[in-house]
Design a protein around this motif. Structure first.
Motif, PDB file in Angstrom:
ATOM      1  N   UNK A   1       0.812  -1.242   0.084  1.00  0.00           N
ATOM      2  CA  UNK A   1      -0.053  -0.011  -0.031  1.00  0.00           C
ATOM      3  C   UNK A   1       0.882   1.326   0.092  1.00  0.00           C
ATOM      4  N   UNK A   2       1.849   1.235  -0.564  1.00  0.00           N
ATOM      5  CA  UNK A   2       3.046   2.418  -0.356  1.00  0.00           C
ATOM      6  C   UNK A   2       2.970   3.205  -1.801  1.00  0.00           C
ATOM      7  N   UNK A   3       2.427   2.339  -2.974  1.00  0.00           N
ATOM      8  CA  UNK A   3       2.327   3.081  -4.192  1.00  0.00           C
ATOM      9  C   UNK A   3       1.214   2.666  -4.993  1.00  0.00           C
ATOM     10  N   UNK A   4       0.381   3.501  -5.647  1.00  0.00           N
ATOM     11  CA  UNK A   4      -0.665   3.197  -6.183  1.00  0.00           C
ATOM     12  C   UNK A   4      -0.266   2.796  -7.782  1.00  0.00           C
ATOM     13  N   UNK A   5      -0.829   1.800  -8.255  1.00  0.00           N
ATOM     14  CA  UNK A   5      -0.318   1.507  -9.877  1.00  0.00           C
ATOM     15  C   UNK A   5      -1.324   2.164 -10.815  1.00  0.00           C
ATOM     16  N   UNK A   6      -0.903   2.292 -12.070  1.00  0.00           N
ATOM     17  CA  UNK A   6      -1.504   3.098 -12.929  1.00  0.00           C
ATOM     18  C   UNK A   6      -2.615   2.009 -13.602  1.00  0.00           C
ATOM     19  N   UNK A   7      -3.844   2.491 -14.179  1.00  0.00           N
ATOM     20  CA  UNK A   7      -5.155   1.699 -14.302  1.00  0.00           C
ATOM     21  C   UNK A   7      -4.591   0.624 -15.434  1.00  0.00           C
ATOM     22  N   UNK A   8      -3.753   0.998 -16.256  1.00  0.00           N
ATOM     23  CA  UNK A   8      -3.434  -0.127 -17.258  1.00  0.00           C
ATOM     24  C   UNK A   8      -2.695  -1.463 -16.637  1.00  0.00           C
ATOM     25  N   UNK A   9      -1.945  -1.131 -15.465  1.00  0.00           N
ATOM     26  CA  UNK A   9      -1.218  -2.032 -14.851  1.00  0.00           C
ATOM     27  C   UNK A   9      -2.517  -2.878 -14.020  1.00  0.00           C
ATOM     28  N   UNK A  10      -3.520  -2.290 -13.275  1.00  0.00           N
ATOM     29  CA  UNK A  10      -4.400  -3.087 -12.754  1.00  0.00           C
ATOM     30  C   UNK A  10      -5.208  -3.759 -14.013  1.00  0.00           C
ATOM     31  N   UNK A  11      -5.451  -3.291 -15.103  1.00  0.00           N
ATOM     32  CA  UNK A  11      -6.018  -4.299 -15.715  1.00  0.00           C
ATOM     33  C   UNK A  11      -5.131  -5.340 -16.301  1.00  0.00           C
ATOM     34  N   UNK A  12      -3.963  -5.188 -16.479  1.00  0.00           N
ATOM     35  CA  UNK A  12      -3.296  -6.438 -16.962  1.00  0.00           C
ATOM     36  C   UNK A  12      -2.986  -7.349 -15.658  1.00  0.00           C
ATOM     37  N   UNK A  13      -3.022  -6.910 -14.382  1.00  0.00           N
ATOM     38  CA  UNK A  13      -3.173  -7.794 -13.468  1.00  0.00           C
ATOM     39  C   UNK A  13      -4.470  -8.545 -13.179  1.00  0.00           C
ATOM     40  N   UNK A  14      -5.534  -7.817 -13.322  1.00  0.00           N
ATOM     41  CA  UNK A  14      -7.014  -8.525 -13.194  1.00  0.00           C
ATOM     42  C   UNK A  14      -6.887  -9.616 -14.481  1.00  0.00           C
ATOM     43  N   UNK A  15      -6.285  -9.415 -15.460  1.00  0.00           N
ATOM     44  CA  UNK A  15      -6.203 -10.475 -16.638  1.00  0.00           C
ATOM     45  C   UNK A  15      -5.524 -11.612 -16.062  1.00  0.00           C
ATOM     46  N   UNK A  16      -4.263 -11.442 -15.541  1.00  0.00           N
ATOM     47  CA  UNK A  16      -3.542 -12.400 -15.063  1.00  0.00           C
ATOM     48  C   UNK A  16      -4.107 -13.245 -14.058  1.00  0.00           C
ATOM     49  N   UNK A  17      -4.657 -12.645 -12.839  1.00  0.00           N
ATOM     50  CA  UNK A  17      -5.538 -13.273 -11.939  1.00  0.00           C
ATOM     51  C   UNK A  17      -6.947 -13.741 -12.389  1.00  0.00           C
ATOM     52  N   UNK A  18      -7.343 -13.291 -13.456  1.00  0.00           N
ATOM     53  CA  UNK A  18      -8.801 -13.787 -13.919  1.00  0.00           C
ATOM     54  C   UNK A  18      -9.604 -13.236 -12.958  1.00  0.00           C
ATOM     55  N   UNK A  19      -9.817 -11.929 -12.639  1.00  0.00           N
ATOM     56  CA  UNK A  19     -10.741 -11.158 -11.783  1.00  0.00           C
ATOM     57  C   UNK A  19     -11.044  -9.874 -12.467  1.00  0.00           C
ATOM     58  N   UNK A  20     -12.180  -9.367 -11.879  1.00  0.00           N
ATOM     59  CA  UNK A  20     -12.625  -8.148 -12.375  1.00  0.00           C
ATOM     60  C   UNK A  20     -11.946  -7.059 -12.027  1.00  0.00           C
ATOM     61  N   UNK A  21     -11.634  -6.379 -13.167  1.00  0.00           N
ATOM     62  CA  UNK A  21     -10.654  -4.939 -12.729  1.00  0.00           C
ATOM     63  C   UNK A  21     -11.287  -4.099 -11.589  1.00  0.00           C
ATOM     64  N   UNK A  22     -12.313  -3.753 -11.834  1.00  0.00           N
ATOM     65  CA  UNK A  22     -13.065  -3.060 -10.839  1.00  0.00           C
ATOM     66  C   UNK A  22     -12.765  -3.429  -9.274  1.00  0.00           C
ATOM     67  N   UNK A  23     -13.156  -4.824  -9.255  1.00  0.00           N
ATOM     68  CA  UNK A  23     -12.723  -5.536  -7.956  1.00  0.00           C
ATOM     69  C   UNK A  23     -11.560  -5.182  -7.329  1.00  0.00           C
ATOM     70  N   UNK A  24     -10.544  -5.532  -8.133  1.00  0.00           N
ATOM     71  CA  UNK A  24      -9.217  -5.286  -7.938  1.00  0.00           C
ATOM     72  C   UNK A  24      -8.674  -3.868  -7.500  1.00  0.00           C
ATOM     73  N   UNK A  25      -9.346  -2.865  -8.080  1.00  0.00           N
ATOM     74  CA  UNK A  25      -9.299  -1.471  -7.859  1.00  0.00           C
ATOM     75  C   UNK A  25     -10.045  -1.154  -6.521  1.00  0.00           C
ATOM     76  N   UNK A  26     -10.750  -1.899  -6.032  1.00  0.00           N
ATOM     77  CA  UNK A  26     -11.107  -1.589  -4.691  1.00  0.00           C
ATOM     78  C   UNK A  26     -12.756  -1.327  -4.682  1.00  0.00           C
ATOM     79  N   UNK A  27     -13.429  -1.653  -5.714  1.00  0.00           N
ATOM     80  CA  UNK A  27     -14.958  -1.337  -5.829  1.00  0.00           C
ATOM     81  C   UNK A  27     -15.737  -2.502  -5.297  1.00  0.00           C
ATOM     82  N   UNK A  28     -16.824  -2.317  -4.708  1.00  0.00           N
ATOM     83  CA  UNK A  28     -17.794  -3.337  -4.316  1.00  0.00           C
ATOM     84  C   UNK A  28     -18.452  -4.024  -5.442  1.00  0.00           C
ATOM     85  N   UNK A  29     -17.782  -4.652  -6.049  1.00  0.00           N
ATOM     86  CA  UNK A  29     -18.492  -5.626  -7.303  1.00  0.00           C
ATOM     87  C   UNK A  29     -18.059  -6.872  -7.145  1.00  0.00           C
ATOM     88  N   UNK A  30     -18.537  -7.661  -8.040  1.00  0.00           N
ATOM     89  CA  UNK A  30     -18.100  -9.241  -8.081  1.00  0.00           C
ATOM     90  C   UNK A  30     -16.566  -9.279  -8.268  1.00  0.00           C
TER      91      UNK A  30
END
Length: 120
Positions: A45-74
């Motif tokens: 929690x020291x550094x915030x990623x850029x959105x494209x990085x979050x999108x790539x991470x979500x794809x790697x982990x097969x999770x919803x991008x919005x969920x990974x970003x912290x939103x209350x979604x599936x």
């Protein structure tokens, strides 16, 4: 989607994904073209990623991008039966780095449909 990452929630969720999968800080960093230290900063929690990085991470982990970003979604990626629909924007980025006209993208889609139906 609002493009704001909730740093605390993101860090917790990313850490959990790393702990519960075969990914490590090192393998994730390699896949993303980042350093392991950067991944560590994200998980702590020291550094915030850029959105494209979050999108790539979500794809790697097969999770919803919005969920990974912290939103209350599936947590599960959008789509029926786990099958995710790729947007035109994502397709343009994946195939052409984002820089292609709609006409050319439609040609690619038609060709893909032709190949898909070729042996039917």
């Amino acid at each position: 989607m609002n493009k704001t990452v909730d740093l605390a929630v993101f860090a917790k969720r990313l850490s959990s994904l790393i702990e519960t999968t075969d990914e490590t800080t090192y393998t994730l960093a390699e896949k993303l073209g980042l350093t392991p230290a950067t991944i560590s900063r994200y998980t702590n929690g020291i550094m915030k990623p850029k959105v494209p990085t979050v999108v790539s991470m979500a794809q790697i982990f097969n999770v919803n991008e919005a969920w990974l970003m912290g939103y209350d979604v599936e947590k599960k990626r959008p789509g029926e039966n786990g099958v995710r629909t790729v947007t035109d924007k994502e397709l343009k980025f994946a195939l052409f780095g984002g820089e292609v006209t709609d006409d050319k993208l439609n040609e690619v889609k038609k060709f893909a449909e032709f190949i898909k139906n070729k042996d039917k």
